[in-house]
Design a protein around this motif. Structure first.
Motif, PDB file in Angstrom:
ATOM      1  N   THR B  43      52.102  74.783   2.052  1.00 17.10           N
ATOM      2  CA  THR B  43      52.184  74.829   3.507  1.00 17.10           C
ATOM      3  C   THR B  43      51.993  76.255   4.004  1.00 17.10           C
ATOM      4  O   THR B  43      51.300  76.502   4.996  1.00 17.10           O
ATOM      5  N   ASP B 158      48.326  68.808   6.499  1.00 18.39           N
ATOM      6  CA  ASP B 158      49.505  69.086   5.674  1.00 18.39           C
ATOM      7  C   ASP B 158      50.224  67.782   5.345  1.00 18.39           C
ATOM      8  O   ASP B 158      50.901  67.219   6.189  1.00 18.39           O
ATOM      9  N   GLU B 159      50.058  67.308   4.134  1.00 19.75           N
ATOM     10  CA  GLU B 159      50.675  66.068   3.660  1.00 19.75           C
ATOM     11  C   GLU B 159      50.626  64.984   4.735  1.00 19.75           C
ATOM     12  O   GLU B 159      51.649  64.407   5.099  1.00 19.75           O
TER      13      GLU B 159
HETATM   14 MG   LIG Z   1      54.841  71.851   2.728  1.00 14.89          MG
END
Ligand SMILES: [Mg+2]
Ligand SMILES: Nc1ncnc2c1ncn2[C@@H]1O[C@H](COP(=O)(O)OP(=O)(O)OP(=O)(O)O)[C@@H](O)[C@H]1O
Lengths: 262, 358
Positions: B43, B158-159
């Motif tokens: 991240t 992000d995910e």
């Molecule tokens: Mg993360």
């Protein structure tokens, strides 16, 4: 089981004790009699009419409304900025500042009132409407800060980041996303500030310049001479203002919140 | 569309280094995945590309332009956040239109482009809804539509699938890949899910504790892991200490106790030298056979089943071969072996990889 019933009876008694006098005032404000007491001799709005033609009361009312609105405006603006600084930016000493901002509702109002007066004296300033306003702002600010802070904490930072990633500048992101999401809290804070200011007696008695009266201090002054039924009518009007307005505000805020889904 | 280049990027938080010196080149139009366990700095890296974090050292170059000093709202990136970050007070259409208002898009064109984006994510009829009236998968699609409608130079995710349940996640994976290929945007995708990474990426960047362990195509990272960490993170592997007795241009020979000599192809042992080494044998490549079964040229060793972990379609065994315990993940053909069964463990030498080290 006996114990619970006792507690229930006690609770009811407390409520009666608290609200009965208020109910009596409202009831008597519609009484036709010369005297502001029982027995009721008939229903009438004459005391409200009398109120409407009483120059001193109208002046006090205008003062209170102006004071309340200005207090709400200034407190809300400052409160929103303070809450933003405390929640969104890492200001050094945030905890101390937060405590300081909340302190005015923890300190007894008399102490606060005297302290501000002494401070003013120290500066060599005289009592004025501006001072009165300053006092009201100081002790309504905590309400706004608390309410707005609580809301702001629950607004996720990533919606603001999303707005910026889409091209909004930080200011545009604030006005497009953060502020609309905070709106119910900002409205509630402003209403709080208005009613607290509109209701206040202690601080106002200390700070008001000679000749200026707000509705509560006017009632206070009138009580010293006689108990006129006009006071009952004024009390009823006050109740409508200070209870009705927040209820209305809460309803509006709820509507907005529902519409926004936030 | 643009390439992304990270040049000697470092990110520190106080004394803690979240990302150690990293250089990464992401070509125009590529789908690159940052893969690694929780806390490894994925991240942080993504947020530096986005402009939500400033790198402590190094340069970020997007489309040939150094962007370190360009704030996020001027970078023209599409970002999809883990929790979607839709604007709760705006309708789906308003959410998608948000970014267009800050671009030179004629007002009259906005509804058409919003609709096109919603059609691309297969939600053409939901423009009037509020985000909270959508399911998780639908919110996910809206977030994607909002990010791509602005025709970003780079798409950062992000995910994005981690909040969805398993079935939906697989559908969205296919869907996301389809959309990415359709618009051809350079994409940086963050995940800690190896199957997601293997299925979607052109290139995988495996990270661990703030460092890049390996960069490569999915087959490359899977078949020729550059480190023990990579071998274990992408599926289960058996890592066996051994000796490299011969290293030639066509491959290397590894001598492992109880397994004998194994000829590993050069592509799977790029860094191997003669001396102490490690053999990487994937659990899926180690097959258990009944005693006496034909083993057509594979390397075999007698084994005893110690643990059976039944998983429906497959079964995971722990078996003892010589002194060591090995893991084997096999498809179930008839019925799994029982604990204590004497079996033959078989594998092909070309499925093995070699790592230097003791
Ligand atoms: Mg993360
Ligand atoms: N603002 C911060 N201050 C201090 N440390 C931070 C900060 N942000 C991240 N870190 C640390 O940096 C490291 C990397 O964090 P990062 O969020 O990049 O991990 P991640 O790979 O995305 O993990 P996950 O899969 O859990 O999301 C973590 O150890 C984290 O604690």
């Amino acid at each position: 089981m006996m114990g619970w019933q006792l507690i229930r009876a006690w609770a009811i008694a407390v409520y009666v004790f608290m609200f009965l006098p208020v109910g009596v005032v409202v009831l008597l404000s519609f009484n036709d009699s010369q005297f502001g007491s029982f027995p009721m001799t008939g229903l009438s709005l004459r005391w409200f009419a009398e109120l409407w033609s009483n120059e001193a009361i109208l002046r006090a009312f205008r003062t209170s409304v102006a004071l309340g609105l200005l207090t709400a405006l200034i407190s809300t603006t400052l409160g929103v900025l303070a809450a933003l600084a405390l929640v969104r930016y890492r200001v050094p000493g945030a905890n101390a500042i937060s405590t300081l901002l909340i302190a005015p509702i923890l300190v007894p109002e008399v102490v606060l009132a005297v302290a501000l007066l002494l401070f003013l004296d120290f500066l060599g300033l005289h009592k004025s409407f501006a001072l009165l306003l300053l006092g009201h702002v100081i002790f309504t600010l905590p309400f706004v800060v608390l309410v707005v802070q609580a809301r702001l904490v629950s607004i996720r930072r990533d919606v603001e980041e999303a707005a910026m990633s889409l091209g909004a500048s930080p200011a545009q992101a604030f006005f497009q996303v953060t502020l609309p999401l905070m709106r119910p809290a900002v409205l509630a804070g402003g209403l709080f500030a208005f009613t607290v200011s509109f209701d206040d007696v202690t601080g106002t008695l200390f700070w008001k310049p000679g000749g200026v009266e707000t509705v509560p201090t006017q009632i206070f002054a009138m009580l010293r001479n006689s108990i006129s039924p006009e006071i009952n009518a004024l009390g009823t009007a006050m109740i409508v203002m200070t209870v009705g307005l927040p209820l209305l505000g809460a309803a509006i805020a709820r509507r907005l919140a529902m519409k926004d889904g936030g | 569309m643009s390439s992304v280049l990270l040049k000697n990027i470092v990110k520190r938080f106080g004394d803690f280094t979240a990302v150690h010196k990293t250089t990464l080149d992401i070509p125009d139009g590529a789908f690159v995945t940052l893969l690694g366990p929780s806390g490894c700095g994925k991240t942080t890296t993504l947020r530096m590309i986005a402009g939500l974090l400033d790198p402590t050292e190094g340069d970020i170059v997007i489309g040939g332009r150094r962007v370190n000093d360009i704030p996020i709202h001027k970078r023209n990136l599409g970002v999809v956040f883990q929790n979607y970050a839709l604007f709760p007070h705006k309708s789906v259409a308003e959410n998608v239109a948000f970014g267009l208002r800050y671009r030179d898009v004629p007002k009259a064109d906005i509804p058409r482009r919003v609709q096109a984006a919603l059609e691309l994510v297969q939600l053409p009829d939901l423009g009037a809804r509020r985000p909270r009236e959508l399911s998780g998968g639908q919110q996910q699609r809206v977030a994607l539509a909002r990010a791509i409608v602005i025709e970003p130079d780079v798409l950062l995710l992000d995910e994005p699938l981690s909040a969805l349940d398993a079935n939906l996640r697989e559908d969205m994976r296919v869907e996301l890949k389809r959309i990415q290929e359709r618009i051809g945007v350079t994409t940086v995708f963050v995940t800690h899910d190896q199957s997601e990474a293997l299925a979607m990426s052109d290139r995988i960047v495996v990270m661990s504790a703030g460092r890049v362990e390996q960069v490569g195509a999915p087959e490359q990272v899977y078949n020729a892991p550059a480190s023990e960490f990579v071998a274990n993170f992408l599926g289960a592997s058996n890592i066996v200490p051994c000796m490299c007795t011969r290293r030639g241009p066509e491959g290397a020979t590894l001598e492992a106790p109880a397994l004998g000599a194994i000829a590993v192809p050069a592509a799977r042992a790029p860094k191997l030298r003669e001396g102490p080494a490690k053999l990487v044998l994937r659990a899926e490549k180690l097959q258990l056979l009944p005693e006496g079964a034909p083993c057509d040229g594979r390397i075999t060793a007698p084994a005893v089943v110690e643990t059976v972990d039944y998983q429906g379609q497959t079964v995971r065994y722990f078996v003892r071969i010589g002194e060591r315990q090995f893991q084997a993940i096999n498809l179930i053909e008839e019925r799994p072996f029982a604990v204590g069964a004497r079996v033959v463990a078989a594998f092909r030498p070309q499925d093995c990889a070699g790592l230097p080290g003791t």
